[in-house]
Write a protein that holds these residues in place. Structure first.
Motif, short mmCIF file in Angstrom:
data_model
loop_
_atom_site.label_atom_id
_atom_site.label_comp_id
_atom_site.label_asym_id
_atom_site.label_seq_id
_atom_site.Cartn_x
_atom_site.Cartn_y
_atom_site.Cartn_z
N GLN A 38 0.86 -1.18 0.00
CA GLN A 38 0.00 0.00 0.00
C GLN A 38 0.90 1.24 0.00
OE1 GLN A 38 -2.33 2.08 -0.04
NE2 GLN A 38 -4.26 0.97 -0.07
N HIS A 39 0.30 2.39 -0.24
CA HIS A 39 1.08 3.63 -0.20
C HIS A 39 1.72 3.76 1.18
CE1 HIS A 39 -0.85 5.71 -3.89
NE2 HIS A 39 -0.89 4.40 -4.01
N GLU A 40 3.00 4.12 1.20
CA GLU A 40 3.75 4.11 2.46
C GLU A 40 3.18 5.05 3.52
OE1 GLU A 40 7.96 3.37 0.26
OE2 GLU A 40 8.06 4.30 2.26
N THR A 86 -1.87 -5.12 0.49
CA THR A 86 -1.73 -4.82 -0.94
C THR A 86 -2.43 -3.52 -1.30
OG1 THR A 86 -3.76 -5.97 -1.60
CG2 THR A 86 -1.74 -7.28 -1.48
N GLU A 87 -2.07 -3.01 -2.49
CA GLU A 87 -2.77 -1.83 -3.04
C GLU A 87 -4.04 -2.30 -3.73
OE1 GLU A 87 -0.08 0.80 -5.57
OE2 GLU A 87 -1.81 2.06 -5.15
N ASN A 88 -3.96 -3.47 -4.37
CA ASN A 88 -5.08 -4.03 -5.15
C ASN A 88 -5.22 -5.51 -4.80
OD1 ASN A 88 -5.59 -1.65 -7.11
ND2 ASN A 88 -3.37 -1.96 -7.21
N ALA A 128 -10.39 1.03 -0.28
CA ALA A 128 -10.81 0.83 -1.67
C ALA A 128 -10.51 2.07 -2.48
CB ALA A 128 -12.29 0.50 -1.74
N ARG A 129 -10.41 1.89 -3.78
CA ARG A 129 -10.10 2.98 -4.72
C ARG A 129 -10.89 2.80 -5.99
NH1 ARG A 129 -4.89 1.12 -5.40
NH2 ARG A 129 -4.20 2.24 -3.56
N SER A 130 -11.28 3.91 -6.60
CA SER A 130 -12.11 3.82 -7.79
C SER A 130 -11.33 4.19 -9.05
CB SER A 130 -13.31 4.75 -7.67
OG SER A 130 -14.06 4.72 -8.88
N ALA A 168 0.65 -1.89 -11.05
CA ALA A 168 -0.35 -2.84 -10.52
C ALA A 168 -1.74 -2.22 -10.48
CB ALA A 168 0.06 -3.30 -9.13
N ASP A 169 -1.81 -0.89 -10.35
CA ASP A 169 -3.13 -0.22 -10.33
C ASP A 169 -3.86 -0.48 -11.65
OD1 ASP A 169 -2.60 0.78 -7.82
OD2 ASP A 169 -2.36 2.87 -8.44
N PHE A 170 -3.20 -0.17 -12.77
CA PHE A 170 -3.87 -0.36 -14.07
C PHE A 170 -4.08 -1.84 -14.37
CE2 PHE A 170 -4.53 -0.50 -18.62
CZ PHE A 170 -5.48 0.50 -18.78
N HIS A 222 -8.87 7.43 -8.51
CA HIS A 222 -9.37 8.75 -8.10
C HIS A 222 -8.43 9.52 -7.17
CE1 HIS A 222 -10.36 6.57 -4.42
NE2 HIS A 222 -10.50 7.74 -3.85
N TYR A 223 -7.75 8.81 -6.24
CA TYR A 223 -7.06 9.54 -5.16
C TYR A 223 -5.87 10.36 -5.64
CZ TYR A 223 -4.39 5.20 -5.37
OH TYR A 223 -3.68 4.12 -5.81
N TYR A 224 -5.30 10.02 -6.81
CA TYR A 224 -4.16 10.80 -7.30
C TYR A 224 -4.54 12.28 -7.46
CZ TYR A 224 -1.52 6.57 -7.70
OH TYR A 224 -0.85 5.41 -7.38
N ALA A 225 -5.75 12.52 -7.96
CA ALA A 225 -6.20 13.90 -8.14
C ALA A 225 -6.52 14.56 -6.79
CB ALA A 225 -7.43 13.92 -9.04
FE LIG Z 1 -1.72 3.77 -6.38
#
Ligand SMILES: [Fe+2]
Length: 337
Positions: A38-40, A86-88, A128-130, A168-170, A222-225
């Motif tokens: 996951q993000h550190e 994990t991230e995903n 979760a992430r969209s 891994a996100d994409f 979404h969270y990058y923005a």
């Molecule tokens: Fe990510």
């Protein structure tokens, strides 16, 4: 031979005093090792809260989903990892398919909404992430927006969108397309993608390129923005987010997972960690912190700045079926990797 010097007695006395004050964790002084994909920043916030409350030290080893998942599989039951985050979902599925996960404690499973954990209970959703379509409104109007993620393989989208296919996100998004549409349709879509898209390294680079007008649009999480907006907004101020909704593959919500390794010698502490991050305080880190990922706890709130998870109308997908191996194979076949 231990020499019983005055300093030995001093140390022993001090340790006893700290232990009775609850400041030293006696049963497992070395704590637990968490393999973290996951993000550190998010995991660090979880670890700080957990250690503060329980006194259990946590050692983090950071990497990405694919790297850490493969490492655990390679290490097998000799892995020093007690917990995997994990991230995903696909990297967790990989470890689970290798038979390396212990069942998650029922009291932890109960804390997480049923759509955000597999029914078998060998791992649990932690966040979760969209998927989202990010676009530059000076390049695209609302009328130009695609109805479906799958439209982006059509000829009218040639040269007009970007993504980060090596991440891994994409790849999780591709594994969702695969689960929803099957192998043949996914390969067809990936070939169209190859003809149309521009590759970037990382979702942040996609966002930056859209913001700078180098490319009209992109597919990211979404969270990058939101993370950028919460800082200076300099890499997102010229962008808008569009959610596909309608159970489209592009409305895929990816579940970050947590699991306890069967081989862990600190089962109790490892389970306590998962329970904490999926519990009230752990989920509040998502609500109030800077990760902008969604909370998945049954009574948890996500950051109020986000479009509510329920409104995203995500496709129903059994996260335990997401197949990153096949997705990567198809992406390679289409020339994307
Ligand atoms: Fe990510």
């Amino acid at each position: 031979m231990i020499s019983l010097t005055p300093s030995f007695f001093k140390t022993a006395l001090l340790t006893t005093a700290l232990m009775s004050a609850g400041l030293v964790y006696a049963a497992n002084p070395e704590g637990i090792v968490v393999y973290n994909a996951q993000h550190e920043g998010l995991t660090k916030a979880w670890v700080e809260g957990f250690t503060q409350e329980t006194g259990i030290p946590v050692t983090l080893r950071n990497g990405d989903d694919t790297e850490m998942g493969n490492q655990i599989v390679q290490e097998g039951d000799k892995s020093p990892a007690d917990v995997f985050l994990t991230e995903n979902s696909p990297a967790m599925v990989l470890v689970d398919n290798a038979g390396l996960l212990a069942p998650v404690a029922p009291t932890t499973l109960e804390q997480v909404g049923a759509p955000y954990r597999p029914a078998h209970g060998r791992w649990v959703g932690i966040a979760a992430r969209s998927t989202v379509f990010v676009y530059n409104p000076s390049k695209l109007t609302e009328a130009d927006l695609p109805k479906s993620l799958l439209d982006l393989a059509g000829p009218s989208w040639k040269g007009r969108w970007g993504a980060s296919p090596a991440g891994a996100d994409f790849q999780a998004i591709v594994s969702a397309v695969l689960e929803l549409k099957g192998e043949a349709a996914t390969l067809e879509w990936l070939k169209g993608m190859k003809a149309n898209f521009t590759a970037y390294r990382g979702n942040s680079s996609v966002l930056k390129a859209v913001n700078a007008g180098q490319i009209d649009s992109g597919v990211i999480y979404h969270y990058y923005a939101y993370v950028d907006q919460a800082k200076t907004g300099e890499n997102s101020k010229n962008t808008k987010l569009y959610y596909f909704k309608h159970k489209d593959p592009g409305a895929f919500v990816s579940i970050s997972g947590g699991g306890v390794l069967k081989s862990s010698k600190h089962q109790e502490d490892a389970q306590a960690f998962l329970k904490w991050i999926t519990g009230k305080e752990g989920q509040e880190v998502l609500e109030k912190g800077k990760s902008f990922e969604y909370a998945v706890g049954v009574n948890a709130q996500s950051n109020p700045k986000l479009v509510p998870l329920k409104e995203l109308d995500a496709p129903v997908i059994d996260a335990s079926k997401l197949n990153s191996k096949k997705a990567v194979e198809l992406m390679t076949q289409a020339g994307l990797l």
